[in-house]
Design a protein around this motif. Structure first.
Motif, PDB file in Angstrom:
ATOM      1  N   CYS A  51       0.806  -1.228   0.000  1.00 13.04           N
ATOM      2  CA  CYS A  51       0.000   0.000   0.000  1.00 13.04           C
ATOM      3  C   CYS A  51       0.844   1.285   0.000  1.00 13.04           C
ATOM      4  CB  CYS A  51      -0.944   0.001   1.193  1.00 13.04           C
ATOM      5  SG  CYS A  51      -0.135   0.250   2.794  1.00 13.04           S
ATOM      6  N   SER A  52       2.159   1.155   0.102  1.00 17.21           N
ATOM      7  CA  SER A  52       3.107   2.285   0.135  1.00 17.21           C
ATOM      8  C   SER A  52       3.017   3.134   1.395  1.00 17.21           C
ATOM      9  CB  SER A  52       2.955   3.178  -1.101  1.00 17.21           C
ATOM     10  OG  SER A  52       3.277   2.448  -2.253  1.00 17.21           O
ATOM     11  N   ARG A  53       2.330   2.632   2.430  1.00 18.28           N
ATOM     12  CA  ARG A  53       2.289   3.331   3.706  1.00 18.28           C
ATOM     13  C   ARG A  53       3.709   3.436   4.250  1.00 18.28           C
ATOM     14  NH1 ARG A  53      -1.947   0.962   5.554  1.00 18.28           N
ATOM     15  NH2 ARG A  53      -3.353   2.726   5.653  1.00 18.28           N
ATOM     16  N   LEU A  54       4.034   4.568   4.878  1.00 17.11           N
ATOM     17  CA  LEU A  54       5.357   4.793   5.442  1.00 17.11           C
ATOM     18  C   LEU A  54       5.292   4.763   6.963  1.00 17.11           C
ATOM     19  CD1 LEU A  54       6.622   7.779   3.261  1.00 17.11           C
ATOM     20  CD2 LEU A  54       7.122   5.346   2.961  1.00 17.11           C
ATOM     21  N   TYR A  55       6.203   4.026   7.552  1.00 17.99           N
ATOM     22  CA  TYR A  55       6.375   3.971   8.997  1.00 17.99           C
ATOM     23  C   TYR A  55       7.703   4.666   9.298  1.00 17.99           C
ATOM     24  CZ  TYR A  55       2.584   0.611   9.025  1.00 17.99           C
ATOM     25  OH  TYR A  55       1.357   0.009   8.871  1.00 17.99           O
ATOM     26  N   ILE A  56       7.636   5.806   9.955  1.00 17.44           N
ATOM     27  CA  ILE A  56       8.828   6.603  10.201  1.00 17.44           C
ATOM     28  C   ILE A  56       9.194   6.511  11.682  1.00 17.44           C
ATOM     29  CG2 ILE A  56       9.846   8.910  10.093  1.00 17.44           C
ATOM     30  CD1 ILE A  56       7.999   9.431   7.702  1.00 17.44           C
ATOM     31  N   TYR A  57      10.370   5.933  11.927  1.00 13.21           N
ATOM     32  CA  TYR A  57      10.866   5.718  13.280  1.00 13.21           C
ATOM     33  C   TYR A  57      11.876   6.816  13.612  1.00 13.21           C
ATOM     34  CZ  TYR A  57       8.671   1.141  13.035  1.00 13.21           C
ATOM     35  OH  TYR A  57       7.764   0.126  12.928  1.00 13.21           O
ATOM     36  N   ASN A  58      11.385   7.916  14.162  1.00 11.85           N
ATOM     37  CA  ASN A  58      12.254   9.049  14.497  1.00 11.85           C
ATOM     38  C   ASN A  58      13.202   8.739  15.639  1.00 11.85           C
ATOM     39  OD1 ASN A  58      11.397  11.176  12.643  1.00 11.85           O
ATOM     40  ND2 ASN A  58       9.421  10.951  13.648  1.00 11.85           N
ATOM     41  N   ASP A  59      12.825   7.827  16.518  1.00  7.88           N
ATOM     42  CA  ASP A  59      13.655   7.475  17.673  1.00  7.88           C
ATOM     43  C   ASP A  59      14.057   6.007  17.646  1.00  7.88           C
ATOM     44  OD1 ASP A  59      13.528  10.082  18.861  1.00  7.88           O
ATOM     45  OD2 ASP A  59      11.478   9.629  19.465  1.00  7.88           O
ATOM     46  N   GLY A  60      14.240   5.442  16.460  1.00  3.62           N
ATOM     47  CA  GLY A  60      14.602   4.034  16.348  1.00  3.62           C
ATOM     48  C   GLY A  60      13.399   3.137  16.576  1.00  3.62           C
ATOM     49  N   PHE A  61      13.650   1.838  16.562  1.00  7.80           N
ATOM     50  CA  PHE A  61      12.572   0.868  16.688  1.00  7.80           C
ATOM     51  C   PHE A  61      12.028   0.742  18.107  1.00  7.80           C
ATOM     52  CE2 PHE A  61      14.517  -1.125  12.776  1.00  7.80           C
ATOM     53  CZ  PHE A  61      13.463  -0.797  11.943  1.00  7.80           C
ATOM     54  N   ASN A  62      12.633   1.427  19.073  1.00 10.42           N
ATOM     55  CA  ASN A  62      12.168   1.328  20.453  1.00 10.42           C
ATOM     56  C   ASN A  62      10.968   2.221  20.752  1.00 10.42           C
ATOM     57  OD1 ASN A  62      14.152  -0.554  21.126  1.00 10.42           O
ATOM     58  ND2 ASN A  62      15.643   1.054  21.506  1.00 10.42           N
ATOM     59  N   SER A  63      10.624   3.108  19.832  1.00 13.24           N
ATOM     60  CA  SER A  63       9.472   3.998  19.996  1.00 13.24           C
ATOM     61  C   SER A  63       8.490   3.763  18.854  1.00 13.24           C
ATOM     62  CB  SER A  63       9.919   5.457  19.977  1.00 13.24           C
ATOM     63  OG  SER A  63      10.799   5.705  21.041  1.00 13.24           O
ATOM     64  N   PRO A  64       7.211   4.028  19.094  1.00  7.70           N
ATOM     65  CA  PRO A  64       6.224   3.844  18.022  1.00  7.70           C
ATOM     66  C   PRO A  64       6.515   4.770  16.839  1.00  7.70           C
ATOM     67  CG  PRO A  64       5.137   4.237  20.130  1.00  7.70           C
ATOM     68  CD  PRO A  64       6.599   4.483  20.339  1.00  7.70           C
ATOM     69  N   PRO A  65       6.225   4.305  15.618  1.00 13.10           N
ATOM     70  CA  PRO A  65       6.483   5.132  14.445  1.00 13.10           C
ATOM     71  C   PRO A  65       5.367   6.129  14.181  1.00 13.10           C
ATOM     72  CG  PRO A  65       5.537   3.059  13.754  1.00 13.10           C
ATOM     73  CD  PRO A  65       5.712   2.975  15.259  1.00 13.10           C
ATOM     74  N   ALA A  66       5.694   7.158  13.401  1.00 14.29           N
ATOM     75  CA  ALA A  66       4.667   8.021  12.803  1.00 14.29           C
ATOM     76  C   ALA A  66       4.284   7.292  11.511  1.00 14.29           C
ATOM     77  CB  ALA A  66       5.235   9.396  12.491  1.00 14.29           C
ATOM     78  N   VAL A  67       3.000   7.220  11.216  1.00 15.14           N
ATOM     79  CA  VAL A  67       2.515   6.454  10.071  1.00 15.14           C
ATOM     80  C   VAL A  67       1.863   7.399   9.070  1.00 15.14           C
ATOM     81  CG1 VAL A  67       1.054   4.539   9.329  1.00 15.14           C
ATOM     82  CG2 VAL A  67       2.119   4.476  11.593  1.00 15.14           C
ATOM     83  N   TYR A  68       2.273   7.272   7.805  1.00 14.47           N
ATOM     84  CA  TYR A  68       1.731   8.104   6.724  1.00 14.47           C
ATOM     85  C   TYR A  68       1.229   7.193   5.615  1.00 14.47           C
ATOM     86  CZ  TYR A  68       4.299  11.825   9.038  1.00 14.47           C
ATOM     87  OH  TYR A  68       4.768  12.715   9.959  1.00 14.47           O
ATOM     88  N   CYS A  69       0.065   7.535   5.043  1.00 11.41           N
ATOM     89  CA  CYS A  69      -0.436   6.753   3.914  1.00 11.41           C
ATOM     90  C   CYS A  69      -0.842   7.699   2.780  1.00 11.41           C
ATOM     91  CB  CYS A  69      -1.574   5.840   4.322  1.00 11.41           C
ATOM     92  SG  CYS A  69      -3.053   6.642   4.915  1.00 11.41           S
ATOM     93  N   LEU A  70      -0.853   7.156   1.584  1.00 11.62           N
ATOM     94  CA  LEU A  70      -1.229   7.942   0.414  1.00 11.62           C
ATOM     95  C   LEU A  70      -2.703   8.311   0.472  1.00 11.62           C
ATOM     96  CD1 LEU A  70       0.598   5.886  -2.351  1.00 11.62           C
ATOM     97  CD2 LEU A  70       1.294   8.068  -1.386  1.00 11.62           C
ATOM     98  N   GLU A  71      -3.023   9.469  -0.043  1.00 10.67           N
ATOM     99  CA  GLU A  71      -4.425   9.880  -0.121  1.00 10.67           C
ATOM    100  C   GLU A  71      -5.073   9.230  -1.315  1.00 10.67           C
ATOM    101  OE1 GLU A  71      -4.507  14.138  -0.167  1.00 10.67           O
ATOM    102  OE2 GLU A  71      -4.098  14.240   1.958  1.00 10.67           O
TER     103      GLU A  71
END
Length: 76
Positions: free
Chosen positions: A56-76
């Protein structure tokens, strides 16, 4: 983190190195602060981990590494 289940139910396998679905990003400002010979491990530690779902091309962005939950973005 060997696997990640996307919100679309796709299971993203991250165990292979390099992973086809894992990306690294760094801001232009941070990148421009480096010049000459750079220690790859030090540069890697400054990068943000991004996982892209191949379905689906959703992006999981781990700003603090894998130890913190990611910010999740999906295409409109």
């Amino acid at each position: 983190m060997p696997k990640l289940k996307c919100e679309c139910s796709e299971v993203i396998n991250l165990s292979g190195v390099p992973s086809r679905d894992q990306y690294l990003m760094i801001s232009d400002k941070e990148y421009d602060s480096y010049s000459g010979l750079i220690d790859a491990e030090m540069l890697y530690s400054k990068m943000t981990i991004v996982v892209k779902c191949p379905l689906c091309s959703r992006l999981y962005i781990y700003n603090d590494g894998f130890n913190s939950p990611p910010a999740v973005y999906c295409l409109e």
